[in-house]
Design an enzyme around this catalytic site. Structure first.
Site, PDB file in Angstrom:
ATOM      1  N   GLU A  25       0.834  -1.213   0.000  1.00 66.96           N
ATOM      2  CA  GLU A  25       0.000   0.000   0.000  1.00 66.96           C
ATOM      3  C   GLU A  25       0.864   1.256   0.000  1.00 66.96           C
ATOM      4  OE1 GLU A  25      -1.625   1.674   3.450  1.00 66.96           O
ATOM      5  OE2 GLU A  25      -1.084   0.028   4.756  1.00 66.96           O
ATOM      6  N   LYS A 162      -2.954  -1.413  15.630  1.00 68.26           N
ATOM      7  CA  LYS A 162      -2.277  -0.623  16.653  1.00 68.26           C
ATOM      8  C   LYS A 162      -3.132  -0.445  17.884  1.00 68.26           C
ATOM      9  CE  LYS A 162       1.163   1.680  14.136  1.00 68.26           C
ATOM     10  NZ  LYS A 162       1.282   2.418  12.893  1.00 68.26           N
TER      11      LYS A 162
HETATM   12  N1  PSU Z   1      -2.333   1.705  10.709  1.00 64.79           N
HETATM   13  C1  PSU Z   1      -1.007   1.877  10.813  1.00 64.79           C
HETATM   14  N2  PSU Z   1      -0.326   2.615   9.890  1.00 64.79           N
HETATM   15  C2  PSU Z   1      -0.972   3.161   8.818  1.00 64.79           C
HETATM   16  C3  PSU Z   1      -2.369   2.924   8.693  1.00 64.79           C
HETATM   17  C4  PSU Z   1      -3.001   2.205   9.655  1.00 64.79           C
HETATM   18  O1  PSU Z   1      -0.424   1.371  11.752  1.00 64.79           O
HETATM   19  O2  PSU Z   1      -0.334   3.817   7.992  1.00 64.79           O
HETATM   20  C5  PSU Z   1      -3.083   3.420   7.486  1.00 64.79           C
HETATM   21  C6  PSU Z   1      -3.396   2.238   6.556  1.00 64.79           C
HETATM   22  O3  PSU Z   1      -3.297   2.688   5.213  1.00 64.79           O
HETATM   23  C7  PSU Z   1      -4.841   1.917   6.879  1.00 64.79           C
HETATM   24  C8  PSU Z   1      -5.391   3.305   7.161  1.00 64.79           C
HETATM   25  O4  PSU Z   1      -5.523   1.272   5.822  1.00 64.79           O
HETATM   26  O5  PSU Z   1      -4.346   3.957   7.872  1.00 64.79           O
HETATM   27  C9  PSU Z   1      -6.659   3.279   7.955  1.00 64.79           C
HETATM   28  O6  PSU Z   1      -7.134   4.590   8.056  1.00 64.79           O
HETATM   29  P1  PSU Z   1      -8.645   4.864   8.511  1.00 64.79           P
HETATM   30  O7  PSU Z   1      -8.714   4.453   9.946  1.00 64.79           O
HETATM   31  O8  PSU Z   1      -8.828   6.333   8.305  1.00 64.79           O
HETATM   32  O9  PSU Z   1      -9.500   4.020   7.617  1.00 64.79           O
END
Ligand code: PSU
Ligand code: MN
Length: 306
Positions: A25, A162
């Protein structure tokens, strides 16, 4: 009408010849790393795959086009342009405007599946955010990653989610959504920077061949949901647990104080934790991504031989 996706020649050749391919990604680069480390990270992630004999397919949106597999110059753009963060729902807007953006787990899984890629490596998945303040107050902030993973038959390697998220709630949602979760050499769901989270898993696998066997069964069952492979760091590589607990609490407090929410919340918490640990969490973050990419390479290789 044809699906508006451009697959690089390397990736297209690998898919048609059965050479292993792993999707990566771009949000982890553009919104998960500080600018000074982005290009190094993006190149390193691809190199880990190349060294394992696997073709990397970094996924992004460039100039109004969905892309799987980037040139060196395009990887440079991901690292150096101010890109928006695109989840699945943002893709039609980005395409209509001819825009560019980094793709989350949700958008990357959707695009990888259309490209015919079966294995994807990330750092941590999105999930259910904690309630703010009063625990009876719901924010409804659940990442679209979960819903998309219930719809796309891809195998995603992650170090769990996380601890900025509500891990128990995230696991419950994955169960409801029919997402298969296995621990790699563990029966506990990892919490990204830490090996454990206190949440046990129903299933554990010993090696990449066992993952490929589950992928094959999923195909026979014609299931359209993802397989999440939870891959913990070793105890030696993890963040110090006491440091972890202290900075997590402070980062959550600052997010609440500044009322950060929506798609900015994850990047805000990550940046705050990097600064509170003087960059140590960032080194752990890079080790996690590499560890997941190495395992994804093994899984893609086992799958190509099945
Ligand atoms: N968790 C991490 N690092 C990240 C992300 C999530 O530890 O960079 C990024 C990933 O691309 C994940 C996105 O798909 O954040 C999720 O964001 P949201 O909660 O806004 O959907
Ligand atoms: Mn969200």
């Amino acid at each position: 009408m044809t699906f508006p996706l451009s697959v690089s020649p390397d990736v297209a050749d690998a898919i048609s010849s059965g050479t292993p391919v792993v999707a990566l990604e771009s949000t982890i680069i553009a919104h998960g790393l500080p600018r000074t480390r982005r290009l190094e990270g993006a190149r390193r992630f691809e190199q880990v795959l190349v060294d394992a004999g696997v073709v990397p397919a970094t996924i992004a949106v460039l100039d109004g086009e969905l892309r799987a597999g980037l040139t060196a110059d395009e990887l440079d753009r991901i690292a150096n342009e101010e890109l928006s963060k695109l989840s699945k729902r943002d893709l039609p807007v980005a395409l209509a405007r001819g825009g560019s953006g980094a793709t989350t787990v949700a958008a990357t899984s959707f695009i990888a599946d259309h490209a015919g890629i079966r294995v994807f490596a990330t750092g941590g998945l999105g999930g259910v955010h904690r309630g703010t303040g009063d625990t009876t107050e719901h924010t409804y902030d659940e990442s679209a990653d979960l819903k998309v993973l219930s719809e796309v038959p891809i195998t995603v390697v992650s170090a769990g989610v996380k601890s900025i998220l509500d891990i128990g709630a995230t696991l419950e949602r994955m169960e409801s959504l029919g997402i298969t979760v296995v621990g790699y050499g563990t029966d506990e769901f990892p919490s990204f920077w830490l090996r454990s989270s206190g949440h046990t898993l129903d299933w554990s696998v010993p090696d990449a061949a066992a993952v490929a066997a589950i992928m094959e069964s999923r195909e026979q069952l014609e299931l359209s949901s993802a397989l999440v492979v939870a891959n913990p760091l070793s105890l030696d590589d993890q963040l110090d647990p006491a440091t972890h607990d202290r900075v997590l609490e402070e980062a959550l407090r600052r997010a609440e104080e500044k009322q950060v929410g929506g798609k900015n919340l994850t990047p805000f918490l990550l940046e705050t934790i990097v600064s509170l640990t003087d960059g140590e969490s960032l080194e752990v973050n890079l080790r996690i991504a590499e560890n997941n990419i190495r395992l994804a390479a093994e899984i893609a290789t086992a799958w190509s031989r099945h």
